[in-house]
Design an enzyme around this catalytic site. Sequence first.
Site, short mmCIF file in Angstrom:
data_model
loop_
_atom_site.label_atom_id
_atom_site.label_comp_id
_atom_site.label_asym_id
_atom_site.label_seq_id
_atom_site.Cartn_x
_atom_site.Cartn_y
_atom_site.Cartn_z
N ASN A 12 0.86 -1.18 0.00
CA ASN A 12 0.00 0.00 0.00
C ASN A 12 0.90 1.24 0.00
OD1 ASN A 12 -1.42 2.22 1.07
ND2 ASN A 12 -3.06 0.86 1.72
N HIS A 15 1.22 6.17 1.79
CA HIS A 15 2.02 7.11 2.60
C HIS A 15 3.20 7.70 1.84
CE1 HIS A 15 -0.75 6.66 5.70
NE2 HIS A 15 -0.54 5.36 5.83
N HIS A 48 -5.37 3.57 -1.68
CA HIS A 48 -6.66 3.91 -1.08
C HIS A 48 -7.00 5.34 -1.51
CE1 HIS A 48 -9.24 4.15 2.86
NE2 HIS A 48 -9.92 4.49 1.78
N ARG A 50 -9.12 8.00 -0.89
CA ARG A 50 -10.08 8.43 0.14
C ARG A 50 -10.94 9.57 -0.38
NH1 ARG A 50 -8.92 6.67 5.63
NH2 ARG A 50 -10.52 8.18 6.15
N ARG A 54 -6.74 12.79 1.09
CA ARG A 54 -5.65 13.25 1.96
C ARG A 54 -4.28 12.75 1.49
NH1 ARG A 54 -6.93 9.97 7.48
NH2 ARG A 54 -8.92 10.99 7.20
N GLU A 75 -8.48 0.56 -3.09
CA GLU A 75 -9.27 0.58 -1.84
C GLU A 75 -10.17 1.79 -1.88
OE1 GLU A 75 -7.29 0.85 1.90
OE2 GLU A 75 -6.06 -0.87 1.42
N THR A 106 -8.18 3.58 8.33
CA THR A 106 -9.42 2.80 8.37
C THR A 106 -9.53 2.13 9.75
OG1 THR A 106 -8.82 2.28 6.10
CG2 THR A 106 -10.80 1.23 6.99
N GLU A 156 -10.91 -9.27 3.01
CA GLU A 156 -9.64 -8.86 3.63
C GLU A 156 -9.93 -8.78 5.13
OE1 GLU A 156 -7.14 -5.88 1.82
OE2 GLU A 156 -6.44 -5.21 3.78
N HIS A 195 -3.70 -4.51 7.64
CA HIS A 195 -3.79 -3.40 8.58
C HIS A 195 -2.92 -3.64 9.80
CE1 HIS A 195 -5.22 0.28 10.30
NE2 HIS A 195 -5.84 0.51 9.17
N1 PXP Z 1 -5.81 -2.86 4.17
C1 PXP Z 1 -6.77 -1.90 4.29
C2 PXP Z 1 -8.16 -2.25 3.93
C3 PXP Z 1 -6.44 -0.61 4.74
O1 PXP Z 1 -7.41 0.33 4.85
C4 PXP Z 1 -5.09 -0.30 5.01
C5 PXP Z 1 -4.72 1.09 5.42
O2 PXP Z 1 -4.93 1.96 4.37
C6 PXP Z 1 -4.14 -1.33 4.86
C7 PXP Z 1 -4.53 -2.59 4.46
C8 PXP Z 1 -2.70 -1.09 5.15
O3 PXP Z 1 -2.56 -0.87 6.51
P1 PXP Z 1 -1.15 -0.41 7.11
O4 PXP Z 1 -0.84 0.91 6.48
O5 PXP Z 1 -1.42 -0.34 8.58
O6 PXP Z 1 -0.16 -1.47 6.74
#
Ligand code: PXP
Length: 246
Positions: A12, A15, A48, A50, A54, A75, A106, A156, A195
Amino acid sequence: MDKTRTIRLGVNLDHVATIRQARFTPYPDLIEAVKITEQAGADGITMHLREDRRHIQTEDVFAAREVVGTTLNLEMAATAEMIKIALQLEPDYCCIVPEKRAELTTEGGLDVIANIRHIADACAKLNQKNIQVSLFIEPDIDVIEAVIKTGATLVELHTGKYAISSADEAKYELQRLVSAAEYAAEKGLQVNAGHGIDYHNIAVIKTIPHLYELNIGHSIVARALFVGLAQAVSEMKTAMIAANDA
Ligand code: PXP
């Protein structure tokens, strides 16, 4: 006989965009991050989009679609705006998540039971374009029962509660994940999880049976600050090599 199994790593990259959006600079280049991440062994790219934009912007997901050579997982919340974007984008799959504006990330799984018709409708629209749908859920059997009625073929499992659990709670939270994974697999659903997964808790997370893919973001991008993105991805990929399901 090979006693290991491969769990796919979806990285993901939200960031990377968070850093860019902090100053509205053109860098760090998200597309360069996609390329480095894939070259380092990631099996998929997750973004993601959003509602408040952001971090990831609409144009980012379309630019990523052009270059992603693995799989692109979008996402998103199941809003009319996001469904319209997904239908244009045609990601390999969409992971539907709940979204609250004020949250840091999330927070909980989707309330599939309360929103079953709305989610089933979103799944039908996306499936028509051959976009598979994953639902981000708490590891609960009754939620999985509801998922089966929506037409989604993937779940998931939310690992966030396990990730922040105290030593006392950890066994219970892990058992919830194991039971949910077993039940979902028995019902023919593909089991992903994500997550709060990091370089420490991956050792336990990977013991959850039937895992097909883990989606990991924050810990990898944070590690990349010290060792670079390619190494951060490849270290996680190595840490994910798991023993075969019994
Ligand atoms: N899976 C989902 C559905 C999420 O919303 C997120 C965070 O955006 C992640 C995975 C990744 O989580 P993390 O950034 O804590 O590894």
